[in-house]
Design a protein around this motif. Structure first.
Motif, mmCIF file in Angstrom:
data_model
loop_
_atom_site.group_PDB
_atom_site.id
_atom_site.type_symbol
_atom_site.label_atom_id
_atom_site.label_comp_id
_atom_site.label_asym_id
_atom_site.label_seq_id
_atom_site.Cartn_x
_atom_site.Cartn_y
_atom_site.Cartn_z
ATOM 1 N N THR A 26 -3.783 -9.029 18.499
ATOM 2 C CA THR A 26 -3.588 -10.304 18.784
ATOM 3 C C THR A 26 -3.987 -11.114 17.559
ATOM 4 O O THR A 26 -3.325 -12.214 17.084
ATOM 5 C CB THR A 26 -4.726 -10.898 19.782
ATOM 6 O OG1 THR A 26 -4.206 -10.191 21.006
ATOM 7 C CG2 THR A 26 -4.546 -12.476 20.049
ATOM 8 N N ASN A 49 0.123 -10.855 27.278
ATOM 9 C CA ASN A 49 -1.181 -10.053 27.769
ATOM 10 C C ASN A 49 -1.781 -11.008 28.975
ATOM 11 O O ASN A 49 -2.174 -12.212 28.596
ATOM 12 C CB ASN A 49 -2.085 -9.964 26.593
ATOM 13 C CG ASN A 49 -3.269 -9.092 26.861
ATOM 14 O OD1 ASN A 49 -3.738 -8.894 27.808
ATOM 15 N ND2 ASN A 49 -3.872 -8.385 25.657
ATOM 16 N N ASP A 139 3.186 -10.566 21.139
ATOM 17 C CA ASP A 139 1.632 -9.919 21.389
ATOM 18 C C ASP A 139 1.527 -9.187 22.807
ATOM 19 O O ASP A 139 1.931 -9.758 23.749
ATOM 20 C CB ASP A 139 0.349 -11.176 21.481
ATOM 21 C CG ASP A 139 -0.844 -10.503 21.486
ATOM 22 O OD1 ASP A 139 -0.966 -9.226 21.134
ATOM 23 O OD2 ASP A 139 -1.956 -11.188 21.640
HETATM 24 MG MG LIG Z 1 -4.818 -8.933 22.160
#
Ligand SMILES: [Mg+2]
Ligand SMILES: Nc1ncnc2c1ncn2[C@@H]1O[C@H](COP(=O)(O)OP(=O)(O)OP(=O)(O)O)[C@@H](O)[C@H]1O
Length: 305
Positions: A26, A49, A139
Motif C-alpha cells: 500500500t 483490499n 493495491d
Molecule cells: Mg496494504
C-alpha cells in the motif's frame, strides 16, 4: 469475457503484490501514484483490499469498497474518486470487498474459471476505455487468494515489494504459483521487478544476501531493481496519520512553521520528520526505475521503428 481490445487497454496496469501481508504494497502504491501524477501521468490507483488502507496513506474518505464490489459484480465500469491529487484518481477499497469474495467463490462453482478470474479485469478494461489513464496501480490484499488473482488477471505487470526477513522460498514460490494459475487467462503477465522495502540503509550485506536468495529462487535473470526503500518508522507513521506520502511530507517540511511561530501559535502543526526527504528520494529512484522499465519493455514490444 475479455477481448484482445480489452487486453490492449490493460497494457499499463501494474499490480503491486506479494502474497504476504505488511511488506509495503500500500505504501508503494500511494508513493508511486503521487510521483507519477506529479510527473504529469494521468494515474489511477485501485484499492483491492478489504482493509482499505490506501485511503489512510492518501488521506481520502472512500465508500468501503461498495462501488468497486457492485461494478465487478455487474461487469460495469468502476466509479472513481477523481482528483484526489492533480492527475490522480482512486477507486476505494474496504470491507464490502469481502462480499465480492463469496460472490466469486459461488461463481467459481458455476462458471468457467477463466470467466470468474477476469471479472475485475472486465470492469477495469471498461473503465479504461471510458477514461484515458497513462498508468494504473493495483493495491492488492495479502492471503485473500481470489482477490489477488483478480488483480493479477487484470495486470500486465507485477511489482513485488519484499522485506529482507521474508524473501523466503515460501513467499516467492507462492508468487510463481499465481503466475502458473494465470498463464491461460493472462499470458502477457510479466514480472516488472522485485525490490526491497523497509530495509536498513546500513545493512548492505543483508541486502546482498537477500538478492542472492531471490536470484536462487527466481533464477539469475530475475528482475531485481537497484532501488530499495529504507526503513523509517517515523515517516511511515506520519504518512498514515497525515494522509500524505513521503514526497508530500518532504514538501510540507519546506513550508512548515518555524519553532518560534509554533511557540506563538501552538495550534500550528509540528513539521514532518526530516527523514521524509531521504525516503522521498528512495521512492523517486524506484519510480524512475519502474517508468524506465515500462518504457523499455514497450519499445521492445513495439519492435524497431
Ligand atoms: Mg496494504
Ligand atoms: N519505509 C518504511 N519503514 C518502516 N515501516 C514502514 C515503511 N513504509 C511503510 N511502513 C509501515 O509498514 C507497515 C506495512 O506497510 P504497508 O501497509 O504499506 O504494507 P502492505 O503490504 O500494504 O500491508 P497489508 O498486506 O496489510 O496490506 C505499515 O504499518 C506501514 O506504516
Amino acid at each position: 469475457v475479455l477481448t484482445p481490445a480489452d487486453r490492449a487497454q490493460l497494457a499499463r496496469v501494474i499490480a503491486v503484490a506479494n502474497g504476504k501481508g505488511g511488506v509495503g504494497k500500500t505504501s508503494t502504491v500511494a508513493a508511486l501514484g503521487v510521483l507519477a501524477a506529479q510527473a504529469g501521468l494521468h494515474t489511477l490507483l485501485i484499492d483491492l483490499n478489504p482493509q482499505g488502507a490506501l485511503g489512510l496513506d492518501l488521506g481520502y474518505q472512500g465508500d468501503d469498497g461498495a462501488g468497486l464490489r457492485n461494478a465487478v459484480q455487474a461487469g460495469t465500469p468502476l466509479t472513481v474518486i477523481a482528483d484526489v491529487r492533480k492527475n490522480l484518481d482512486v477507486v476505494p477499497g474496504g470491507v464490502a470487498l469481502e462480499d465480492l469474495l463469496s460472490v466469486l467463490a459461488g461463481q467459481a462453482m458455476r462458471y468457467p474459471i477463466d470467466q470468474v478470474l477476469t471479472r475485475f479485469a472486465v470492469s477495469l478494461a471498461a473503465t479504461l476505455t471510458a477514461g484515458a489513464y497513462d498508468l494504473v496501480l493495483l493495491d492488492t490484499a495479502p492471503s485473500l487468494e481470489m482477490l489477488e488473482l483478480q488483480a493479477l488477471a487484470a495486470a500486465r505487470w507485477v511489482l513485488i515489494p519484499v522485506r529482507t526477513d521474508d524473501a523466503s522460498s515460501a513467499t516467492l514460490a507462492e508468487v510463481g504459483r499465481r503466475f502458473d494459475t494465470l498463464t491461460r487467462v493472462n499470458p502477457g503477465l510479466e514480472l516488472l521487478g522485485v525490490f526491497l522495502h523497509a530495509v536498513s540503509p546500513s545493512a548492505s550485506a543483508v541486502r546482498r544476501q537477500t538478492y542472492d536468495r531471490i536470484h536462487a529462487l527466481l533464477g539469475p535473470d530475475a528482475p531485481i531493481l537497484d532501488s530499495w526503500i529504507r526503513y523509517a518508522e517515523s515517516v511511515a507513521h506520519q504518512v498514515r496519520r497525515r494522509g500524505r506520502t513521503p514526497t508530500e511530507l518532504d514538501a510540507d517540511l519546506r513550508t512548515a512553521a518555524t519553532w518560534w511561530e509554533r511557540l506563538r501559535d501552538p495550534s500550528l502543526p509540528a513539521p514532518p520528520a526530516a527523514a521524509a526527504a531521504t525516503v522521498a528520494g528512495d521512492y523517486e529512484r524506484l519510480a524512475a526505475e519502474v517508468v524506465t522499465r515500462l518504457q523499455d519493455a514497450e519499445k521492445l514490444h513495439a519492435g524497431p521503428s
